[in-house]
Design a protein around this motif. Structure first.
Motif, PDB file in Angstrom:
ATOM      1  N   PHE A 293       1.107  -1.857  -0.544  1.00 26.81           N
ATOM      2  CA  PHE A 293       0.335  -0.361  -0.250  1.00 26.81           C
ATOM      3  C   PHE A 293       1.113   1.156  -0.038  1.00 26.81           C
ATOM      4  O   PHE A 293      -0.029   2.383  -0.479  1.00 26.81           O
ATOM      5  CB  PHE A 293      -0.775  -0.009   1.645  1.00 26.81           C
ATOM      6  CG  PHE A 293      -1.883  -1.289   1.214  1.00 26.81           C
ATOM      7  CD1 PHE A 293      -2.423  -1.320   0.371  1.00 26.81           C
ATOM      8  CD2 PHE A 293      -1.587  -2.401   2.136  1.00 26.81           C
ATOM      9  CE1 PHE A 293      -4.038  -2.140  -0.058  1.00 26.81           C
ATOM     10  CE2 PHE A 293      -3.364  -2.713   2.185  1.00 26.81           C
ATOM     11  CZ  PHE A 293      -3.455  -3.155   1.624  1.00 26.81           C
ATOM     12  N   GLY A 294       2.195   1.312   0.398  1.00 26.62           N
ATOM     13  CA  GLY A 294       2.758   2.305   0.752  1.00 26.62           C
ATOM     14  C   GLY A 294       3.441   3.458  -0.217  1.00 26.62           C
ATOM     15  O   GLY A 294       2.491   4.527  -0.681  1.00 26.62           O
ATOM     16  N   PRO A 295       3.448   2.707  -1.654  1.00 28.62           N
ATOM     17  CA  PRO A 295       3.557   2.904  -3.255  1.00 28.62           C
ATOM     18  C   PRO A 295       2.258   4.198  -3.139  1.00 28.62           C
ATOM     19  O   PRO A 295       2.726   5.606  -3.584  1.00 28.62           O
ATOM     20  CB  PRO A 295       3.583   2.478  -4.005  1.00 28.62           C
ATOM     21  CG  PRO A 295       4.213   1.525  -3.561  1.00 28.62           C
ATOM     22  CD  PRO A 295       3.077   1.404  -2.377  1.00 28.62           C
ATOM     23  N   TYR A 296       0.683   3.572  -3.236  1.00 35.85           N
ATOM     24  CA  TYR A 296       0.236   4.200  -2.662  1.00 35.85           C
ATOM     25  C   TYR A 296      -0.544   5.378  -2.623  1.00 35.85           C
ATOM     26  O   TYR A 296      -0.967   6.572  -2.761  1.00 35.85           O
ATOM     27  CB  TYR A 296      -1.393   3.182  -3.786  1.00 35.85           C
ATOM     28  CG  TYR A 296      -0.930   2.050  -4.149  1.00 35.85           C
ATOM     29  CD1 TYR A 296      -1.661   2.537  -5.720  1.00 35.85           C
ATOM     30  CD2 TYR A 296      -0.673   1.197  -3.931  1.00 35.85           C
ATOM     31  CE1 TYR A 296      -0.981   1.776  -6.623  1.00 35.85           C
ATOM     32  CE2 TYR A 296      -0.603   0.156  -4.707  1.00 35.85           C
ATOM     33  CZ  TYR A 296      -0.881   0.210  -6.552  1.00 35.85           C
ATOM     34  OH  TYR A 296      -0.239  -1.210  -7.399  1.00 35.85           O
ATOM     35  N   ILE A 349      -0.746  -9.044   2.366  1.00 33.35           N
ATOM     36  CA  ILE A 349      -1.765  -7.852   1.849  1.00 33.35           C
ATOM     37  C   ILE A 349      -2.800  -7.897   3.323  1.00 33.35           C
ATOM     38  O   ILE A 349      -2.754  -7.357   4.363  1.00 33.35           O
ATOM     39  CB  ILE A 349      -2.866  -8.349   0.837  1.00 33.35           C
ATOM     40  CG1 ILE A 349      -2.702  -7.382  -0.746  1.00 33.35           C
ATOM     41  CG2 ILE A 349      -4.197  -7.227   0.822  1.00 33.35           C
ATOM     42  CD1 ILE A 349      -3.145  -7.640  -1.253  1.00 33.35           C
ATOM     43  N   PHE A 350      -2.871  -9.496   3.957  1.00 32.64           N
ATOM     44  CA  PHE A 350      -3.756  -9.687   5.184  1.00 32.64           C
ATOM     45  C   PHE A 350      -2.562  -8.660   6.905  1.00 32.64           C
ATOM     46  O   PHE A 350      -3.313  -8.758   6.990  1.00 32.64           O
ATOM     47  CB  PHE A 350      -3.988 -10.723   5.061  1.00 32.64           C
ATOM     48  CG  PHE A 350      -4.239 -11.207   6.882  1.00 32.64           C
ATOM     49  CD1 PHE A 350      -5.762 -11.689   6.267  1.00 32.64           C
ATOM     50  CD2 PHE A 350      -3.570 -12.311   7.930  1.00 32.64           C
ATOM     51  CE1 PHE A 350      -6.708 -12.303   8.066  1.00 32.64           C
ATOM     52  CE2 PHE A 350      -3.935 -12.758   9.120  1.00 32.64           C
ATOM     53  CZ  PHE A 350      -5.594 -12.463   8.638  1.00 32.64           C
ATOM     54  N   SER A 351      -2.027  -9.674   6.736  1.00 33.22           N
ATOM     55  CA  SER A 351      -0.707  -8.784   7.721  1.00 33.22           C
ATOM     56  C   SER A 351      -0.855  -7.252   7.318  1.00 33.22           C
ATOM     57  O   SER A 351      -0.807  -6.561   8.719  1.00 33.22           O
ATOM     58  CB  SER A 351       0.507  -9.539   7.364  1.00 33.22           C
ATOM     59  OG  SER A 351       1.483  -8.932   6.318  1.00 33.22           O
ATOM     60  N   ILE A 352      -0.753  -6.637   6.835  1.00 28.26           N
ATOM     61  CA  ILE A 352      -0.550  -5.296   6.151  1.00 28.26           C
ATOM     62  C   ILE A 352      -1.988  -4.719   6.793  1.00 28.26           C
ATOM     63  O   ILE A 352      -1.786  -4.304   7.670  1.00 28.26           O
ATOM     64  CB  ILE A 352      -0.622  -4.902   4.525  1.00 28.26           C
ATOM     65  CG1 ILE A 352       1.201  -5.292   4.817  1.00 28.26           C
ATOM     66  CG2 ILE A 352      -0.639  -3.271   5.247  1.00 28.26           C
ATOM     67  CD1 ILE A 352       1.967  -4.789   2.935  1.00 28.26           C
ATOM     68  N   THR A 353      -2.931  -5.338   6.770  1.00 33.84           N
ATOM     69  CA  THR A 353      -4.255  -4.564   7.152  1.00 33.84           C
ATOM     70  C   THR A 353      -4.517  -5.091   8.307  1.00 33.84           C
ATOM     71  O   THR A 353      -5.056  -3.758   8.996  1.00 33.84           O
ATOM     72  CB  THR A 353      -5.897  -5.608   6.012  1.00 33.84           C
ATOM     73  OG1 THR A 353      -5.015  -5.921   4.800  1.00 33.84           O
ATOM     74  CG2 THR A 353      -7.246  -5.324   6.290  1.00 33.84           C
ATOM     75  N   LEU A 354      -4.453  -6.656   8.534  1.00 33.40           N
ATOM     76  CA  LEU A 354      -4.565  -6.734  10.913  1.00 33.40           C
ATOM     77  C   LEU A 354      -3.561  -6.067  11.347  1.00 33.40           C
ATOM     78  O   LEU A 354      -4.122  -4.752  12.018  1.00 33.40           O
ATOM     79  CB  LEU A 354      -4.634  -7.879  10.545  1.00 33.40           C
ATOM     80  CG  LEU A 354      -4.434  -8.775  12.042  1.00 33.40           C
ATOM     81  CD1 LEU A 354      -5.712  -8.216  12.555  1.00 33.40           C
ATOM     82  CD2 LEU A 354      -3.561  -9.925  12.269  1.00 33.40           C
ATOM     83  N   PHE A 355      -2.072  -5.750  11.007  1.00 32.27           N
ATOM     84  CA  PHE A 355      -1.637  -5.235  12.152  1.00 32.27           C
ATOM     85  C   PHE A 355      -1.949  -3.568  11.810  1.00 32.27           C
ATOM     86  O   PHE A 355      -1.736  -2.568  12.481  1.00 32.27           O
ATOM     87  CB  PHE A 355       0.028  -5.862  11.933  1.00 32.27           C
ATOM     88  CG  PHE A 355       0.190  -7.009  12.858  1.00 32.27           C
ATOM     89  CD1 PHE A 355       0.644  -6.778  13.732  1.00 32.27           C
ATOM     90  CD2 PHE A 355       0.285  -8.246  11.281  1.00 32.27           C
ATOM     91  CE1 PHE A 355       0.856  -8.459  14.263  1.00 32.27           C
ATOM     92  CE2 PHE A 355       0.405  -9.341  11.943  1.00 32.27           C
ATOM     93  CZ  PHE A 355       0.598  -9.999  13.426  1.00 32.27           C
TER      94      PHE A 355
END
Length: 451
Positions: A293-296, A349-355
């Motif tokens: 998600f960082g680049p966006y 994606i799951f780990s970024i969304t959760l944490f």
């Protein structure tokens, strides 16, 4: 006459005490959890300089080890200095720490001395010319709507629909909270000063930690072997090494990747003549530390800033960022990071969304390596249980399995294919409820009896 105490009653008493204590603790956690949370926050605030020191030492240790092993020790060996002597080891470590701090300080100074003045000029230009940018954007939108009547009618319809709601939102929600916003900005500035002070103290603490890192590691291993059985302690130390390898590989690799992406972004935007090239490149490089998600997150505010100055340049910038991120995701990122986490795209994606939802920006950055460690632990447990049952651990073998009898895998077949092969149209199915409660009848047999 000696009085003997039966150990059985002692065990009962200890068990009863532990049950009562656990019940009281559960009650307190359930109804007074906020007090415990407040206590943890207070403790974290007090120990923050130490935590900062540990984090800085952990990040700087790879550079310290590289300088010490590849530069200082070979140089001392050429000068006939006995590197195995205790005093010489201390001197080598002290000089390595000093060299590490000098390199880091010079790198940070060079970066800020180059970038900060450019950022200040960019921000000042944005503030002074903001009315001009708004006017340019207004003229561009007006011309666009004048040349496209269909779009103009759709936009006017949306404006008529939501103008009242927007006005109410500004008057009832935004304006009354301006005082609160100013207060939050002031508190944020004070918090920034406190964080800066904690970092300064942490920087000093990190020097002591790096100077005695082998001693601290030896003390930690000593405690592990004292508390656990030897095999368990070996497994704990092996897991800690795996966790360290995952974290340091991901963090260092991601930082290097983000620096390279920031440099490439600056070169590309400078060639295209994009306004505020340095400011935009810094934003893109910093946000690139956040996986996926960082680049966006960095491209969206940068694109809006360019849109106010030059809409055509905004289009060019968006296309350039898409190409840049494809290059990062498919070429540069895998080349630097490799398979440091072992996670597929979905789990990333799951780990970024959760944490990220739990811990915010810090969770989005550290969520991937944390989840990679958890994922590896669960995989190791599952594989261990499968090996105890003498079953294979390769996931591919379970993709098409319908049932397992002994060591033989039977593939799942749809009912139509079973009929074509001459098998029963209803495959044998056991009820999971019947399995637990001791019933051996099949679901199909129960259904036939009911009919």
């Amino acid at each position: 006459m000696k009085f003997h105490i039966d150990k059985k009653y002692i065990r009962w008493g200890v068990t009863a005490f532990l049950v009562v204590a656990a019940s009281i603790l559960f009650y307190y956690l359930l109804f007074h959890g906020s007090n415990i949370s407040l206590a943890f926050k207070t403790l974290a605030s007090i120990t923050m300089p130490i935590l900062d020191g540990l984090l800085l030492a952990y990040i700087l240790t790879p550079m310290l080890n590289a300088l010490e092993k590849k530069a200082i020790i070979p140089l001392c060996a050429k000068c006939n200095v006995h590197t195995q002597e205790k005093k010489q080891k201390r001197r080598i470590r002290a000089f390595s720490i000093l060299l590490t701090m000098v390199v880091v300080t010079l790198a940070l100074y060079s970066f800020f001395a180059t970038v900060i003045p450019q950022l200040i000029r960019s921000v000042q230009s944005i503030i002074f010319q903001f009315p001009i940018y708004v006017n340019n954007l207004t003229v561009w939108i007006t011309n666009l709507l004048a040349n496209n009547p269909d779009i103009e009618s759709a936009v006017m319809e949306l404006f008529d629909t939501y103008s009242v709601e927007l006005n109410n939102f500004l008057n009832l929600s935004v304006l009354p909270k301006m005082n609160e916003l100013i207060r939050n900005v002031s508190l944020s500035f004070l918090s920034f000063l406190k964080t800066l002070w904690n970092l300064i103290i942490g920087f000093i603490i990190s020097i002591y930690i790096m100077g005695s890192k082998e001693l601290f590691a030896g003390q930690a291993k000593k405690m592990v072997y004292a508390l656990f059985e030897t095999d368990t302690a070996n497994a704990v130390i092996s897991d800690v090494r795996f966790t360290h390898k995952t974290f340091i590989g991901f963090i260092v690799g991601k930082v290097i990747d983000s620096i390279i992406i920031g440099i490439i972004c600056f070169a590309g935007t400078s060639i295209m003549g994009t306004p505020y090239a340095i400011l935009i490149s810094v934003i893109v490089g910093i946000t690139n530390v956040i996986p996926f998600f960082g680049p966006y997150l960095g491209a969206i505010p940068s694109a809006l800033l360019i849109l106010m100055v030059n809409p055509i340049q905004c289009l060019y910038f968006i296309l350039f960022i898409l190409v840049l991120q494809q290059f990062d995701g498919n070429v540069l990122g895998p080349k630097i990071l490799g398979d440091s986490t072992g996670l597929s795209g979905f789990w990333v994606i799951f780990s970024i969304t959760l944490f990220g939802g739990i811990f915010g920006i810090l969770g989005m950055i550290a969520g991937v390596p944390v989840f990679a460690v958890i994922y590896a632990a669960i995989r190791a447990i599952i594989n261990s249980l499968l090996m105890k049952k003498e079953l294979p651990t390769d996931t591919v073998k379970y993709m098409d399995v319908g049932s397992i009898e002994g060591s033989k895998f039977h593939p799942y077949l749809p009912e139509e294919q079973q009929k074509e092969n001459g098998h029963s149209a209803s495959p044998m199915r056991k009820s999971i409820v019947g399995k637990f409660f001791g019933h051996s009848k099949n679901i199909e047999e129960d259904e036939d009896e009911e009919e």
